[in-house]
Write a protein that holds these residues in place. Sequence first.
Motif, PDB file in Angstrom:
ATOM      1  N   SER A  21     -41.710  32.963 -33.784  1.00 25.97           N
ATOM      2  CA  SER A  21     -40.807  31.837 -33.600  1.00 25.97           C
ATOM      3  C   SER A  21     -41.579  30.562 -33.268  1.00 25.97           C
ATOM      4  CB  SER A  21     -39.832  32.159 -32.468  1.00 25.97           C
ATOM      5  OG  SER A  21     -39.074  33.304 -32.803  1.00 25.97           O
ATOM      6  N   VAL A  22     -40.981  29.417 -33.623  1.00 26.92           N
ATOM      7  CA  VAL A  22     -41.590  28.118 -33.362  1.00 26.92           C
ATOM      8  C   VAL A  22     -40.539  27.247 -32.688  1.00 26.92           C
ATOM      9  CG1 VAL A  22     -42.707  26.103 -34.372  1.00 26.92           C
ATOM     10  CG2 VAL A  22     -43.041  28.343 -35.414  1.00 26.92           C
ATOM     11  N   LYS A  23     -40.770  26.875 -31.418  1.00 27.29           N
ATOM     12  CA  LYS A  23     -39.799  26.092 -30.647  1.00 27.29           C
ATOM     13  C   LYS A  23     -39.681  24.654 -31.137  1.00 27.29           C
ATOM     14  CE  LYS A  23     -40.073  28.630 -26.361  1.00 27.29           C
ATOM     15  NZ  LYS A  23     -40.297  28.543 -24.919  1.00 27.29           N
ATOM     16  N   ASP A  24     -40.755  24.114 -31.662  1.00 27.32           N
ATOM     17  CA  ASP A  24     -40.735  22.741 -32.165  1.00 27.32           C
ATOM     18  C   ASP A  24     -41.730  22.665 -33.313  1.00 27.32           C
ATOM     19  OD1 ASP A  24     -39.954  20.101 -32.324  1.00 27.32           O
ATOM     20  OD2 ASP A  24     -41.210  19.419 -30.679  1.00 27.32           O
ATOM     21  N   LEU A  25     -41.203  22.548 -34.526  1.00 28.46           N
ATOM     22  CA  LEU A  25     -42.077  22.493 -35.689  1.00 28.46           C
ATOM     23  C   LEU A  25     -43.017  21.293 -35.585  1.00 28.46           C
ATOM     24  CD1 LEU A  25     -39.435  23.346 -38.403  1.00 28.46           C
ATOM     25  CD2 LEU A  25     -41.345  24.784 -37.709  1.00 28.46           C
ATOM     26  N   ARG A  30     -41.531  18.638 -39.438  1.00 28.88           N
ATOM     27  CA  ARG A  30     -40.180  18.776 -38.876  1.00 28.88           C
ATOM     28  C   ARG A  30     -39.213  17.823 -39.569  1.00 28.88           C
ATOM     29  NH1 ARG A  30     -41.967  15.957 -33.711  1.00 28.88           N
ATOM     30  NH2 ARG A  30     -42.883  17.969 -33.301  1.00 28.88           N
ATOM     31  N   ARG A  50     -34.912  21.206 -31.427  1.00 34.59           N
ATOM     32  CA  ARG A  50     -36.021  21.965 -30.859  1.00 34.59           C
ATOM     33  C   ARG A  50     -35.506  22.984 -29.852  1.00 34.59           C
ATOM     34  NH1 ARG A  50     -38.425  19.234 -26.053  1.00 34.59           N
ATOM     35  NH2 ARG A  50     -40.294  20.298 -26.697  1.00 34.59           N
ATOM     36  N   ASN A  51     -36.340  23.946 -29.515  1.00 36.30           N
ATOM     37  CA  ASN A  51     -36.012  25.014 -28.563  1.00 36.30           C
ATOM     38  C   ASN A  51     -34.796  25.831 -28.984  1.00 36.30           C
ATOM     39  OD1 ASN A  51     -38.162  24.465 -26.799  1.00 36.30           O
ATOM     40  ND2 ASN A  51     -36.999  22.788 -25.894  1.00 36.30           N
ATOM     41  N   ARG A  79     -35.743  21.740 -37.162  1.00 33.42           N
ATOM     42  CA  ARG A  79     -36.571  21.395 -36.007  1.00 33.42           C
ATOM     43  C   ARG A  79     -37.245  22.606 -35.366  1.00 33.42           C
ATOM     44  NH1 ARG A  79     -37.031  16.428 -33.106  1.00 33.42           N
ATOM     45  NH2 ARG A  79     -38.858  16.837 -31.848  1.00 33.42           N
ATOM     46  N   SER A  80     -36.577  23.771 -35.395  1.00 36.99           N
ATOM     47  CA  SER A  80     -37.187  24.969 -34.827  1.00 36.99           C
ATOM     48  C   SER A  80     -36.791  26.186 -35.654  1.00 36.99           C
ATOM     49  CB  SER A  80     -36.793  25.140 -33.359  1.00 36.99           C
ATOM     50  OG  SER A  80     -35.406  25.190 -33.184  1.00 36.99           O
ATOM     51  N   CYS A  82     -36.536  30.582 -35.406  1.00 39.21           N
ATOM     52  CA  CYS A  82     -36.539  31.767 -34.548  1.00 39.21           C
ATOM     53  C   CYS A  82     -36.466  33.021 -35.420  1.00 39.21           C
ATOM     54  CB  CYS A  82     -35.351  31.722 -33.588  1.00 39.21           C
ATOM     55  SG  CYS A  82     -35.350  33.073 -32.410  1.00 39.21           S
TER      56      CYS A  82
END
Length: 89
Positions: A21-25, A30, A50-51, A79-80, A82
Motif C-alpha cells: 500500500s501507498v499512503k501518498d503517491l 499523484r 491521501r492516507n 492519491r493513495s 491500498c
Amino acid sequence: MHRPEIDFGGQPWAKRVVDGSVKDLPSTIRDRGSSVRNNSDGTARVYERRNFAGRWVCVTRSGGSIHDLRGYNRNDRTRSLCINRNDCG
C-alpha cells in the motif's frame, strides 16, 4: 506478490509499480491516474485522498483492471493505493 501497476495518463513511460500500500503517491504521479491494472493476489483500492481517505474504486485481483477511471469519477484523482486481502466491496 503485491504488485499493482498503475498507468498514469495512458503513457507507457509513466507506469508505476508498487509493492504493498501507498499512503501518498509520489508528487510526480499523484492525481494523474487514468487507468489501473492490478497484478497482485489481493484487491487494490485507489483513493481520491491521501492516507486511504475519500471515495475509492476497487480493482479485482490477479489481472483485474479499469481501463478508464472517468466512469468512476476518479480520472486524475488518484492519491493513495491500498492492497487488501479481502474481496472488493
